[in-house]
Design a protein around this motif. Sequence first.
Motif, PDB file in Angstrom:
ATOM      1  N   MET A   1       0.820  -1.220   0.000  1.00 40.37           N
ATOM      2  CA  MET A   1       0.000   0.000   0.000  1.00 40.37           C
ATOM      3  C   MET A   1       0.854   1.271   0.000  1.00 40.37           C
ATOM      4  N   ASN A   2       2.182   1.157   0.283  1.00 40.24           N
ATOM      5  CA  ASN A   2       3.020   2.351   0.310  1.00 40.24           C
ATOM      6  C   ASN A   2       3.293   2.915  -1.077  1.00 40.24           C
ATOM      7  N   ASP A   3       3.024   2.120  -2.125  1.00 39.63           N
ATOM      8  CA  ASP A   3       3.233   2.609  -3.488  1.00 39.63           C
ATOM      9  C   ASP A   3       1.964   3.212  -4.080  1.00 39.63           C
ATOM     10  N   TRP A   4       0.862   3.156  -3.341  1.00 40.93           N
ATOM     11  CA  TRP A   4      -0.398   3.710  -3.813  1.00 40.93           C
ATOM     12  C   TRP A   4      -0.334   5.227  -3.766  1.00 40.93           C
ATOM     13  N   THR A   5      -0.891   5.890  -4.784  1.00 40.57           N
ATOM     14  CA  THR A   5      -0.954   7.351  -4.828  1.00 40.57           C
ATOM     15  C   THR A   5      -2.399   7.794  -4.596  1.00 40.57           C
ATOM     16  N   PRO A   6      -2.728   8.339  -3.422  1.00 39.89           N
ATOM     17  CA  PRO A   6      -4.113   8.767  -3.152  1.00 39.89           C
ATOM     18  C   PRO A   6      -4.523   9.895  -4.095  1.00 39.89           C
ATOM     19  N   LYS A   7      -5.723   9.793  -4.638  1.00 42.17           N
ATOM     20  CA  LYS A   7      -6.233  10.794  -5.574  1.00 42.17           C
ATOM     21  C   LYS A   7      -7.558  11.344  -5.061  1.00 42.17           C
ATOM     22  N   PRO A   8      -7.626  12.657  -4.746  1.00 47.54           N
ATOM     23  CA  PRO A   8      -8.897  13.256  -4.307  1.00 47.54           C
ATOM     24  C   PRO A   8      -9.953  13.157  -5.397  1.00 47.54           C
ATOM     25  N   ILE A   9     -11.205  13.016  -4.975  1.00 43.48           N
ATOM     26  CA  ILE A   9     -12.328  12.981  -5.912  1.00 43.48           C
ATOM     27  C   ILE A   9     -12.703  14.422  -6.260  1.00 43.48           C
ATOM     28  N   PRO A  10     -12.622  14.817  -7.548  1.00 46.59           N
ATOM     29  CA  PRO A  10     -12.852  16.225  -7.908  1.00 46.59           C
ATOM     30  C   PRO A  10     -14.207  16.755  -7.468  1.00 46.59           C
ATOM     31  N   ALA A  11     -15.241  15.901  -7.516  1.00 45.89           N
ATOM     32  CA  ALA A  11     -16.593  16.402  -7.233  1.00 45.89           C
ATOM     33  C   ALA A  11     -16.930  16.406  -5.747  1.00 45.89           C
ATOM     34  N   ALA A  12     -16.004  15.963  -4.898  1.00 50.04           N
ATOM     35  CA  ALA A  12     -16.292  15.900  -3.465  1.00 50.04           C
ATOM     36  C   ALA A  12     -16.453  17.309  -2.895  1.00 50.04           C
ATOM     37  N   SER A  13     -17.465  17.499  -2.068  1.00 46.06           N
ATOM     38  CA  SER A  13     -17.726  18.804  -1.454  1.00 46.06           C
ATOM     39  C   SER A  13     -17.184  18.807  -0.028  1.00 46.06           C
ATOM     40  N   LEU A  14     -16.210  19.680   0.239  1.00 50.67           N
ATOM     41  CA  LEU A  14     -15.600  19.725   1.570  1.00 50.67           C
ATOM     42  C   LEU A  14     -16.630  20.067   2.647  1.00 50.67           C
TER      43      LEU A  14
ATOM     44  N   LEU B   1       4.067  10.525   2.463  1.00 47.78           N
ATOM     45  CA  LEU B   1       3.168  11.334   3.293  1.00 47.78           C
ATOM     46  C   LEU B   1       3.668  11.477   4.731  1.00 47.78           C
ATOM     47  N   THR B   2       4.403  10.485   5.222  1.00 44.31           N
ATOM     48  CA  THR B   2       4.935  10.606   6.576  1.00 44.31           C
ATOM     49  C   THR B   2       5.892  11.790   6.664  1.00 44.31           C
ATOM     50  N   ALA B   3       6.763  11.927   5.652  1.00 44.81           N
ATOM     51  CA  ALA B   3       7.704  13.052   5.661  1.00 44.81           C
ATOM     52  C   ALA B   3       6.995  14.376   5.444  1.00 44.81           C
ATOM     53  N   LEU B   4       5.939  14.367   4.625  1.00 42.62           N
ATOM     54  CA  LEU B   4       5.249  15.622   4.309  1.00 42.62           C
ATOM     55  C   LEU B   4       4.368  16.107   5.447  1.00 42.62           C
ATOM     56  N   THR B   5       3.816  15.168   6.242  1.00 40.46           N
ATOM     57  CA  THR B   5       2.869  15.551   7.285  1.00 40.46           C
ATOM     58  C   THR B   5       3.429  15.451   8.693  1.00 40.46           C
ATOM     59  N   GLY B   6       4.493  14.661   8.869  1.00 43.86           N
ATOM     60  CA  GLY B   6       5.025  14.446  10.212  1.00 43.86           C
ATOM     61  C   GLY B   6       4.250  13.427  11.018  1.00 43.86           C
ATOM     62  N   LEU B   7       3.281  12.745  10.403  1.00 48.52           N
ATOM     63  CA  LEU B   7       2.464  11.752  11.099  1.00 48.52           C
ATOM     64  C   LEU B   7       3.039  10.360  10.869  1.00 48.52           C
ATOM     65  N   PRO B   8       2.881   9.444  11.835  1.00 49.98           N
ATOM     66  CA  PRO B   8       3.389   8.080  11.648  1.00 49.98           C
ATOM     67  C   PRO B   8       2.629   7.346  10.543  1.00 49.98           C
ATOM     68  N   ALA B   9       3.279   6.335   9.975  1.00 56.35           N
ATOM     69  CA  ALA B   9       2.709   5.633   8.817  1.00 56.35           C
ATOM     70  C   ALA B   9       1.366   4.994   9.144  1.00 56.35           C
ATOM     71  N   GLU B  10       1.255   4.396  10.343  1.00 60.29           N
ATOM     72  CA  GLU B  10      -0.010   3.736  10.671  1.00 60.29           C
ATOM     73  C   GLU B  10      -1.149   4.741  10.811  1.00 60.29           C
ATOM     74  N   ARG B  11      -0.834   5.945  11.286  1.00 63.01           N
ATOM     75  CA  ARG B  11      -1.871   6.983  11.396  1.00 63.01           C
ATOM     76  C   ARG B  11      -2.282   7.472   9.999  1.00 63.01           C
ATOM     77  N   ILE B  12      -1.299   7.595   9.098  1.00 58.16           N
ATOM     78  CA  ILE B  12      -1.608   7.984   7.720  1.00 58.16           C
ATOM     79  C   ILE B  12      -2.571   6.985   7.092  1.00 58.16           C
ATOM     80  N   GLN B  13      -2.297   5.675   7.278  1.00 51.97           N
ATOM     81  CA  GLN B  13      -3.160   4.649   6.688  1.00 51.97           C
ATOM     82  C   GLN B  13      -4.578   4.747   7.236  1.00 51.97           C
ATOM     83  N   ALA B  14      -4.719   4.988   8.537  1.00 50.55           N
ATOM     84  CA  ALA B  14      -6.048   5.102   9.144  1.00 50.55           C
ATOM     85  C   ALA B  14      -6.798   6.317   8.601  1.00 50.55           C
ATOM     86  N   ILE B  15      -6.097   7.433   8.442  1.00 48.75           N
ATOM     87  CA  ILE B  15      -6.742   8.642   7.928  1.00 48.75           C
ATOM     88  C   ILE B  15      -7.163   8.452   6.474  1.00 48.75           C
TER      89      ILE B  15
END
Length: 339
Positions: A1-14, A39-53
Motif C-alpha cells: 500500500m506504500n506505493d499507492w498514490t491517493p487521488k482526491p475525488i474532484p466532485a467531493a464537497s468539503l 506522506l509521513t515526511a510531508l505531514t510528520g504523522l506516523p505511517a499507521e496513522r496515515i493509513q487510518a486517515i
Amino acid sequence: MNDWTPKPIPAASLSRLSLTPEEGFVLSRLDGTTPVRHLTALTGLPAERIQAILARLIAQGALLDPPPPPSPVRPPTPEVMPPPELACPPEAAPEAAEDPGEAEDDASMGTFRQLFERRLHPLAADERARLARESADPELSALCFDPVPAVIHSVMENTRVGLAHARLIARHHPNPVGLEALCGRAAFAADAGVRRWLVRNPQLPASLFRRLWAGRRLMEQFKVAGDRDVPEGTRRTAREVLRARFTTAPAEERVELILLTEGRVLTALSGLPVDGKTASLLCGRVYRSPGLIQNLARWSAAPPVLIAHLLKQEAVRRQPQLRLLLQRHPNAPADARRE
C-alpha cells in the motif's frame, strides 16, 4: 500500500465531509501525484496513522479507492501464446490513464462547454451574471466557462457552487480578475485540485501565486517549479517563492526537501546558506545514494561539517570519483584536500 498514490475525488464537497482537523490537514496535502510512502515526511504523522486517515477519507468519499492488488499472473498455455513476431514489445504497450475518472470529467466538460457556447454565450453579460447567481447544474457548470469576470463573481455567490465548479473555473477561466474572485473563497483556494489547475492556467497572476503558495511546504513549491505542464512564467515565480521560503522554513522541512529530491533542488537554491540545525540534521544521516552525494558535493553552500561527514561515508570510500569531488569542494577540510 506504500506505493499507492491517493487521488482526491474532484466532485467531493468539503462542506459535506465530516473531517477532523488532522484529516483535513492530510487531505490538503494530497495532490494526486504524491505516493503514500512520502506522506509521513510531508505531514510528520506516523505511517499507521496515515493509513487510518486515508481509510477514513475513502469511506467519506473524499478519495478514490486504491487500485486492487495485482492478480497472480498465470503462464499462458502454448496454444494461446502469440508468435514472437506478433508480440507487443513493452515500450509499445498502451499506458493506463492516470485517473479513471479523468476521461469522464473531460466528457462532462465538453457537454458543459457546448451548453455555454450554444445557449448561454449569446445572452447579454448581465443576463448571464443573473443566471450564474440563481442556476443549478448543468447551467451553473456551463457558466464556469464564461470569460467575463463579473459572471464568475456571480457564480461564487451561488449557494450551489462547489469544488467541481471551482476546478472548472481554475482550469478554464481566461481572466486574472476571475481567478482572483475564485481564490477569494478559502476552501476553494486550499483544494488540491483547484491549485493543480490554477498553476497550469497561463492567466494565473504572479501576485496571486505568491499569496497562495508563499506559505506552502517546500516540497509542494518544488513540484510546481519543476512541472512541465506549468507555464514557464509560473514556474519562474515558483522558483523565486521557493528560494524565499527556503530561507525561513524550519530546518526539518529544508532537510526533507533536499532528501526527497535527491539533492536536485540544490541547483535552484544556489548561494543560499543553511543554519547550524539544518547542517546538524543532514550530518545525522547515513548516505548511500551516489546521486544525492554528488548533488551535495556540487552544492557551493554545503557547510564544512557536511562535507567532512560525507567523506566518511562507505559509499564515498568505494567510489574515488565521489571522494575527489568532495575533496575539491571549497568547504572541504584542509586535511582532506591533502589526501
